[in-house]
Design a protein around this motif. Structure first.
Motif, mmCIF file in Angstrom:
data_model
loop_
_atom_site.group_PDB
_atom_site.id
_atom_site.type_symbol
_atom_site.label_atom_id
_atom_site.label_comp_id
_atom_site.label_asym_id
_atom_site.label_seq_id
_atom_site.Cartn_x
_atom_site.Cartn_y
_atom_site.Cartn_z
ATOM 1 N N SER A 1 1.056 -1.319 -0.645
ATOM 2 C CA SER A 1 -0.193 -0.125 0.156
ATOM 3 C C SER A 1 1.089 1.411 -0.035
ATOM 4 C CB SER A 1 -0.815 -0.248 1.515
ATOM 5 O OG SER A 1 -0.349 -0.206 1.922
ATOM 6 N N PRO A 2 0.243 2.890 -0.310
ATOM 7 C CA PRO A 2 1.134 2.905 -0.746
ATOM 8 C C PRO A 2 1.737 4.392 1.130
ATOM 9 C CG PRO A 2 -0.749 3.933 -1.465
ATOM 10 C CD PRO A 2 -1.347 2.982 -1.241
ATOM 11 N N VAL A 3 2.962 3.973 0.983
ATOM 12 C CA VAL A 3 4.420 4.244 1.972
ATOM 13 C C VAL A 3 4.893 5.224 1.320
ATOM 14 C CG1 VAL A 3 4.525 2.303 2.262
ATOM 15 C CG2 VAL A 3 6.324 3.034 0.738
ATOM 16 N N TYR A 4 5.549 6.452 2.059
ATOM 17 C CA TYR A 4 6.431 7.228 1.919
ATOM 18 C C TYR A 4 7.507 7.200 3.076
ATOM 19 C CZ TYR A 4 5.474 10.312 6.294
ATOM 20 O OH TYR A 4 5.153 10.815 7.522
ATOM 21 N N LEU A 5 8.780 7.555 2.368
ATOM 22 C CA LEU A 5 10.408 6.818 3.535
ATOM 23 C C LEU A 5 10.839 8.579 4.442
ATOM 24 C CD1 LEU A 5 12.470 5.495 1.033
ATOM 25 C CD2 LEU A 5 11.242 4.603 2.381
ATOM 26 N N TRP A 6 11.091 7.930 5.399
ATOM 27 C CA TRP A 6 11.388 9.460 6.156
ATOM 28 C C TRP A 6 12.781 9.363 7.124
ATOM 29 C CZ3 TRP A 6 11.827 14.310 7.587
ATOM 30 C CH2 TRP A 6 12.183 14.210 8.941
ATOM 31 N N LEU A 7 13.691 9.618 6.398
ATOM 32 C CA LEU A 7 14.820 10.034 7.182
ATOM 33 C C LEU A 7 15.690 11.121 7.663
ATOM 34 C CD1 LEU A 7 15.041 8.327 4.090
ATOM 35 C CD2 LEU A 7 17.374 8.640 3.158
ATOM 36 N N HIS A 8 16.063 10.568 9.033
ATOM 37 C CA HIS A 8 16.516 11.870 10.095
ATOM 38 C C HIS A 8 16.868 11.231 11.030
ATOM 39 C CE1 HIS A 8 12.674 10.418 12.875
ATOM 40 N NE2 HIS A 8 12.990 10.015 11.911
ATOM 41 N N GLY A 9 18.055 12.012 11.342
ATOM 42 C CA GLY A 9 18.136 11.606 13.007
ATOM 43 C C GLY A 9 19.545 9.977 12.663
ATOM 44 N N GLY A 10 19.450 9.887 11.519
ATOM 45 C CA GLY A 10 20.682 8.914 11.214
ATOM 46 C C GLY A 10 19.042 7.850 11.211
ATOM 47 N N GLU A 11 18.098 7.910 11.596
ATOM 48 C CA GLU A 11 16.789 6.770 10.744
ATOM 49 C C GLU A 11 16.469 7.135 10.033
ATOM 50 O OE1 GLU A 11 13.656 6.617 14.192
ATOM 51 O OE2 GLU A 11 15.389 7.875 15.431
ATOM 52 N N VAL A 12 15.974 5.339 8.702
ATOM 53 C CA VAL A 12 15.033 5.650 8.234
ATOM 54 C C VAL A 12 13.810 4.667 8.417
ATOM 55 C CG1 VAL A 12 14.962 4.282 5.551
ATOM 56 C CG2 VAL A 12 17.360 5.305 6.651
ATOM 57 N N GLU A 13 12.697 5.264 8.114
ATOM 58 C CA GLU A 13 11.696 4.966 8.290
ATOM 59 C C GLU A 13 10.828 4.503 7.036
ATOM 60 O OE1 GLU A 13 8.923 6.928 11.641
ATOM 61 O OE2 GLU A 13 11.136 7.898 12.338
ATOM 62 N N ILE A 14 10.030 3.796 7.498
ATOM 63 C CA ILE A 14 8.420 3.556 5.584
ATOM 64 C C ILE A 14 7.747 3.870 6.406
ATOM 65 C CG2 ILE A 14 7.901 1.836 4.701
ATOM 66 C CD1 ILE A 14 9.886 -0.249 4.811
ATOM 67 N N ARG A 15 6.915 4.740 5.975
ATOM 68 C CA ARG A 15 5.244 5.450 7.062
ATOM 69 C C ARG A 15 4.892 5.110 5.764
ATOM 70 N NH1 ARG A 15 6.091 10.193 10.996
ATOM 71 N NH2 ARG A 15 7.351 9.592 12.370
ATOM 72 N N ASP A 16 3.519 5.401 6.441
ATOM 73 C CA ASP A 16 2.568 4.521 6.140
ATOM 74 C C ASP A 16 1.573 6.680 5.047
ATOM 75 O OD1 ASP A 16 -0.625 3.991 4.624
ATOM 76 O OD2 ASP A 16 -1.196 5.419 6.209
ATOM 77 N N ALA A 17 1.619 5.925 3.334
ATOM 78 C CA ALA A 17 1.173 7.580 2.723
ATOM 79 C C ALA A 17 -0.483 7.407 1.950
ATOM 80 C CB ALA A 17 1.595 7.244 1.880
ATOM 81 N N SER A 18 -1.430 6.765 2.699
ATOM 82 C CA SER A 18 -2.833 6.227 2.341
ATOM 83 C C SER A 18 -3.219 7.298 2.534
ATOM 84 C CB SER A 18 -3.353 5.193 2.930
ATOM 85 O OG SER A 18 -2.845 4.325 2.781
ATOM 86 N N SER A 19 -3.205 8.466 3.127
ATOM 87 C CA SER A 19 -3.917 9.522 2.813
ATOM 88 C C SER A 19 -3.125 10.364 2.148
ATOM 89 C CB SER A 19 -3.433 9.700 4.826
ATOM 90 O OG SER A 19 -2.385 10.221 5.594
ATOM 91 N N LEU A 20 -2.611 10.190 1.619
ATOM 92 C CA LEU A 20 -0.979 11.470 0.456
ATOM 93 C C LEU A 20 -1.742 10.588 -0.793
ATOM 94 C CD1 LEU A 20 2.041 11.735 2.470
ATOM 95 C CD2 LEU A 20 0.332 13.130 3.119
ATOM 96 N N TRP A 21 -1.891 9.658 -0.883
ATOM 97 C CA TRP A 21 -2.615 9.243 -2.232
ATOM 98 C C TRP A 21 -3.452 9.696 -2.904
ATOM 99 C CZ3 TRP A 21 1.402 6.236 -3.735
ATOM 100 C CH2 TRP A 21 1.684 6.068 -4.894
ATOM 101 N N GLY A 22 -2.808 10.706 -3.705
ATOM 102 C CA GLY A 22 -3.883 11.504 -4.814
ATOM 103 C C GLY A 22 -3.798 12.905 -4.440
ATOM 104 N N MET A 23 -3.240 13.281 -3.235
ATOM 105 C CA MET A 23 -2.536 14.581 -3.068
ATOM 106 C C MET A 23 -1.834 14.956 -4.027
ATOM 107 S SD MET A 23 -2.019 14.779 1.102
ATOM 108 C CE MET A 23 -3.521 14.818 2.220
ATOM 109 N N THR A 24 -1.256 16.495 -4.741
ATOM 110 C CA THR A 24 -0.628 17.518 -5.571
ATOM 111 C C THR A 24 0.782 17.380 -4.410
ATOM 112 O OG1 THR A 24 -1.142 18.969 -4.442
ATOM 113 C CG2 THR A 24 -2.617 18.540 -6.446
ATOM 114 N N VAL A 25 2.128 17.238 -5.242
ATOM 115 C CA VAL A 25 2.847 17.743 -4.534
ATOM 116 C C VAL A 25 2.833 18.599 -3.291
ATOM 117 C CG1 VAL A 25 5.551 18.406 -5.724
ATOM 118 C CG2 VAL A 25 4.081 17.271 -6.899
#
Length: 372
Positions: free
Chosen positions: A119-143
């Motif tokens: 399902s839709p995800v986004y990557l969040w890279l920060h402070g040495g961490e890498v997260e695969i986060r849910d992006a279902s609510s973002l799908w369909g949004m503009t940039v």
């Protein structure tokens, strides 16, 4: 390890939600350098011939160079590549802005995305961490909507992003990836590859500044380049932006301007859509990539009865002025600026979009396409 690089290649497999880091030796970096060298290496080395560009087996590669993230002018450039769903060959595109800077400062020389999320995800890279986060609510949004939503979710401002809009989500073969809202990795359908992986965005916040072997010499060189850029021809880029928009009138006079799907050799209203006219009417600023004083990025803002353009979405360069202007027989600069904004918001390549519309218009004129 040589200074200027992190020595780390980040891999994210979306199918198995696996995150790993490769640490190549110095010879690898000296041989392939970074950017397009990395893109070519990984596509040729790790992908089987005949791989479907929209399959999970395609690699989506965000590759940096050894001076990315340093104060050297031009060091903001970074490369994005994959097997092209448009051509079947190698698609690679360079963008400016802050995304590459931030990825290097997050600790990586390259990000390789493999597989496909369920399902839709986004990557969040920060402070040495890498997260695969849910992006279902973002799908369909503009940039732009995605940028605002992610910053609200992570609770930080100035997050640097590489994002697709609805065109990429729907795997349009002429979709692109937008970095920092207004910089397009525009050719070859890279946005479709990102959409095929159910990857909405790569969001990065980095803090570690790359170190140089000779920091003083690097700083002196960067200062010299910034001082002498203008004498080397960059003054016109600062005044009018990149590309050849400044010479559209001259190009028109010798038949070198694309007019009505290349069907004509002259566009009588060319002066209405030049970079000079843009500067004198709707352009409100010129902005820069990190560490570069040329400031060649147009910023447009306008609101009329028919069109409204948000300054956060940048402004059109030559290719877009031509693709949505003379190529379509249009001399309405406000309409061109709005078309440029819409392409950025939906992650469509402006050159391919203008060319597709021009082709359709000529097909209609020749009754190959009809209202029916």
């Amino acid at each position: 390890m040589t200074q200027g690089i992190t020595g780390k290649i980040l891999r994210v497999n979306l199918t198995g939600r696996r995150i790993s880091v490769d640490e190549p030796d110095e010879l690898f970096y000296r041989r392939y350098l970074g950017g397009a060298g990395f893109v070519g290496y990984y596509l040729l080395k790790e992908m089987k011939p005949g791989t479907d560009p929209l399959s999970p087996e395609n690699l989506l590669i965000f590759a940096l160079g050894p001076i990315t993230g340093t104060p050297v002018p031009g060091g903001a450039r970074n490369c994005i590549g994959a097997k092209s769903p448009l051509t079947g060959g190698m698609a690679k595109s360079e963008t400016g802005g802050f995304f590459g800077y931030e990825l290097k400062r997050a600790g990586y020389d390259c990000l390789i995305v493999e597989g496909r999320a369920e399902s839709p995800v986004y990557l969040w890279l920060h402070g040495g961490e890498v997260e695969i986060r849910d992006a279902s609510s973002l799908w369909g949004m503009t940039v732009l909507e995605t940028q605002d939503a992610i910053e609200a979710e992570v609770g930080q401002r100035m997050v640097r992003t590489a994002t697709i809009g609805p065109a990429g989500e729907n795997m349009a073969a002429i979709s692109c990836i937008m970095t920092d809202l207004r910089n397009a990795a525009g050719r070859g359908g890279l946005g479709a590859v990102m959409g095929s992986k159910n990857l909405k965005c790569v969001a990065v916040k980095g803090r570690k500044v790359p170190q140089a072997n000779d920091a003083l010499k690097l700083r002196e060189m960067a200062q010299w380049m910034n001082k002498n850029y203008m004498n080397a021809g960059a003054a016109s880029h600062h005044a009018l932006g990149t590309g050849t928009a400044a010479s559209m009138v001259g190009g028109n006079s010798i038949g070198n301007l694309p007019v009505r799907n290349w069907g004509d050799g002259m566009f009588e209203e060319v002066e209405k859509i030049t970079a000079d006219t843009l500067r004198d009417t709707v352009r409100v600023a010129m902005e820069a990539c990190p560490a570069c004083q040329v400031r060649c990025k147009k910023v447009v803002e306008l609101e009329t009865e028919n069109y409204k353009v948000d300054r956060r979405n940048g402004g059109p360069e030559y290719e877009t002025l031509a693709a949505f202007g003379s190529y379509l027989g249009i001399d309405d600069l406000n309409a061109i600026c709005r078309a440029n904004e819409l392409c950025g918001l939906y992650s469509l390549d402006t050159i391919s979009t203008g060319s597709t519309i021009g082709f359709a218009m000529e097909c209609y004129e020749k009754e190959i396409l009809t209202p029916k």
